[in-house]
Design a protein around this motif. Structure first.
Motif, PDB file in Angstrom:
ATOM      1  N   LEU A  16       0.835  -1.198   0.000  1.00 35.95           N
ATOM      2  CA  LEU A  16       0.000   0.000   0.000  1.00 35.95           C
ATOM      3  C   LEU A  16       0.869   1.247   0.000  1.00 35.95           C
ATOM      4  N   PHE A  17       1.897   1.275   0.839  1.00 34.20           N
ATOM      5  CA  PHE A  17       2.822   2.412   0.867  1.00 34.20           C
ATOM      6  C   PHE A  17       3.433   2.631  -0.512  1.00 34.20           C
ATOM      7  N   ASN A  18       3.932   1.558  -1.134  1.00 34.89           N
ATOM      8  CA  ASN A  18       4.564   1.679  -2.453  1.00 34.89           C
ATOM      9  C   ASN A  18       3.570   2.146  -3.516  1.00 34.89           C
ATOM     10  N   PHE A  19       2.346   1.651  -3.480  1.00 36.43           N
ATOM     11  CA  PHE A  19       1.303   2.078  -4.409  1.00 36.43           C
ATOM     12  C   PHE A  19       1.062   3.588  -4.281  1.00 36.43           C
ATOM     13  N   ILE A  20       0.933   4.049  -3.050  1.00 36.60           N
ATOM     14  CA  ILE A  20       0.666   5.478  -2.821  1.00 36.60           C
ATOM     15  C   ILE A  20       1.874   6.322  -3.200  1.00 36.60           C
ATOM     16  N   GLN A  21       3.058   5.847  -2.887  1.00 34.13           N
ATOM     17  CA  GLN A  21       4.264   6.605  -3.240  1.00 34.13           C
ATOM     18  C   GLN A  21       4.417   6.713  -4.758  1.00 34.13           C
ATOM     19  N   LYS A  23       2.039   6.929  -6.820  1.00 30.86           N
ATOM     20  CA  LYS A  23       1.040   7.921  -7.228  1.00 30.86           C
ATOM     21  C   LYS A  23       1.523   9.353  -6.949  1.00 30.86           C
ATOM     22  N   GLY A  24       2.558   9.482  -6.133  1.00 31.31           N
ATOM     23  CA  GLY A  24       3.052  10.809  -5.754  1.00 31.31           C
ATOM     24  C   GLY A  24       2.701  11.199  -4.329  1.00 31.31           C
ATOM     25  N   GLY A  25       2.049  10.290  -3.596  1.00 28.08           N
ATOM     26  CA  GLY A  25       1.659  10.584  -2.219  1.00 28.08           C
ATOM     27  C   GLY A  25       2.844  10.565  -1.273  1.00 28.08           C
ATOM     28  N   LYS A  26       2.734  11.378  -0.229  1.00 29.82           N
ATOM     29  CA  LYS A  26       3.796  11.487   0.764  1.00 29.82           C
ATOM     30  C   LYS A  26       3.203  11.286   2.159  1.00 29.82           C
ATOM     31  N   PHE A  27       3.766  10.323   2.889  1.00 27.82           N
ATOM     32  CA  PHE A  27       3.336  10.059   4.252  1.00 27.82           C
ATOM     33  C   PHE A  27       4.141  10.920   5.226  1.00 27.82           C
ATOM     34  N   ILE A  28       3.437  11.503   6.181  1.00 26.24           N
ATOM     35  CA  ILE A  28       4.056  12.312   7.228  1.00 26.24           C
ATOM     36  C   ILE A  28       3.652  11.694   8.562  1.00 26.24           C
ATOM     37  N   PRO A  29       4.621  11.284   9.372  1.00 23.03           N
ATOM     38  CA  PRO A  29       4.271  10.675  10.659  1.00 23.03           C
ATOM     39  C   PRO A  29       3.731  11.724  11.634  1.00 23.03           C
ATOM     40  N   GLU A 142      -9.566   6.205  -5.116  1.00 30.11           N
ATOM     41  CA  GLU A 142      -8.591   5.321  -5.769  1.00 30.11           C
ATOM     42  C   GLU A 142      -7.896   4.425  -4.743  1.00 30.11           C
ATOM     43  N   ILE A 143      -7.543   4.996  -3.606  1.00 26.39           N
ATOM     44  CA  ILE A 143      -6.889   4.211  -2.553  1.00 26.39           C
ATOM     45  C   ILE A 143      -7.870   3.186  -1.984  1.00 26.39           C
ATOM     46  N   MET A 144      -9.110   3.613  -1.777  1.00 30.34           N
ATOM     47  CA  MET A 144     -10.127   2.679  -1.271  1.00 30.34           C
ATOM     48  C   MET A 144     -10.305   1.508  -2.243  1.00 30.34           C
ATOM     49  N   LEU A 145     -10.339   1.789  -3.526  1.00 31.81           N
ATOM     50  CA  LEU A 145     -10.477   0.737  -4.531  1.00 31.81           C
ATOM     51  C   LEU A 145      -9.287  -0.219  -4.463  1.00 31.81           C
ATOM     52  N   TYR A 146      -8.083   0.330  -4.319  1.00 32.68           N
ATOM     53  CA  TYR A 146      -6.890  -0.498  -4.185  1.00 32.68           C
ATOM     54  C   TYR A 146      -7.031  -1.423  -2.970  1.00 32.68           C
ATOM     55  N   ILE A 147      -7.415  -0.854  -1.825  1.00 26.25           N
ATOM     56  CA  ILE A 147      -7.559  -1.640  -0.595  1.00 26.25           C
ATOM     57  C   ILE A 147      -8.598  -2.742  -0.785  1.00 26.25           C
ATOM     58  N   LYS A 148      -9.736  -2.384  -1.340  1.00 27.83           N
ATOM     59  CA  LYS A 148     -10.812  -3.365  -1.534  1.00 27.83           C
ATOM     60  C   LYS A 148     -10.392  -4.486  -2.474  1.00 27.83           C
ATOM     61  N   ASN A 149      -9.570  -4.160  -3.479  1.00 25.20           N
ATOM     62  CA  ASN A 149      -9.097  -5.193  -4.403  1.00 25.20           C
ATOM     63  C   ASN A 149      -8.133  -6.174  -3.747  1.00 25.20           C
TER      64      ASN A 149
END
Length: 174
Positions: A16-21, A23-29, A142-149
């Motif tokens: 999931l992290f790699n999929f979002i990254q 896409k250009g997403g950035k996680f901030i703790p 899009e993320i929800m669809l990824y998770i559901k898949n």
């Protein structure tokens, strides 16, 4: 507030992290910082470190939907400088929580994850609210669809749970 609970193991979370990254997403703790600059997680290894030992909560930003910087302020009640990101100010952003364990009486005996999206945010330079953007909603979907898949929707009692195929194998529900 839009939200979804789901059950992913560590391998699922890495994917999931790699999929979002990608896409250009950035996680901030969501942690305390020594300065007024927050950390953008660089890679999957760093993400797993934070998720395992520093925090269960993360902000997800992306230039595709974020309009403003997140607001970070000093906690004036602590002697040592400590800065924290203010909830719902700036962004917009998506919330993720990746829990580390579960209670003895949990219906699903596995660590839960949560994705959330607020319908409104507050401008970082005023107290005016603004609605979540269409781009944010599309990204969230899009993320929800990824998770559901990656999951099966399992009915237990009267409630449905999104459980990844890998977790189903681990807990013997495949």
């Amino acid at each position: 507030m839009a939200q979804m609970e789901f059950y992913f193991n560590d391998d699922d979370r890495k994917e999931l992290f790699n999929f979002i990254q990608l896409k250009g997403g950035k996680f901030i703790p969501d942690v305390g910082y020594e300065t007024d600059n927050y950390i953008i997680i660089a890679d999957c290894e760093e993400f797993m470190h934070y998720q395992r030992s520093e925090t269960t909560h993360f902000f997800l930003i992306d230039a595709k939907y974020s309009l403003e910087p997140l607001q970070i302020n000093r906690n004036k009640y602590i002697d040592k400088p400590a800065y924290f990101i203010d909830q719902r100010i700036g962004g917009p952003y998506i919330d993720f929580s990746f829990y580390r364990g579960y209670s003895d009486d949990a219906v699903i005996p596995f660590m839960k994850s949560l994705i959330e999206m607020y319908p409104k945010f507050i401008h970082f330079d005023s107290s005016q609210e603004f609605k979540a953007t269409i781009e944010l909603k599309g990204y969230y979907n899009e993320i929800m669809l990824y998770i559901k898949n990656k999951c099966n929707l399992i009915l237990i009692g009267k409630k449905k749970y999104w459980i990844s195929i890998n977790v189903q194998k681990e807990i013997g529900q495949d």
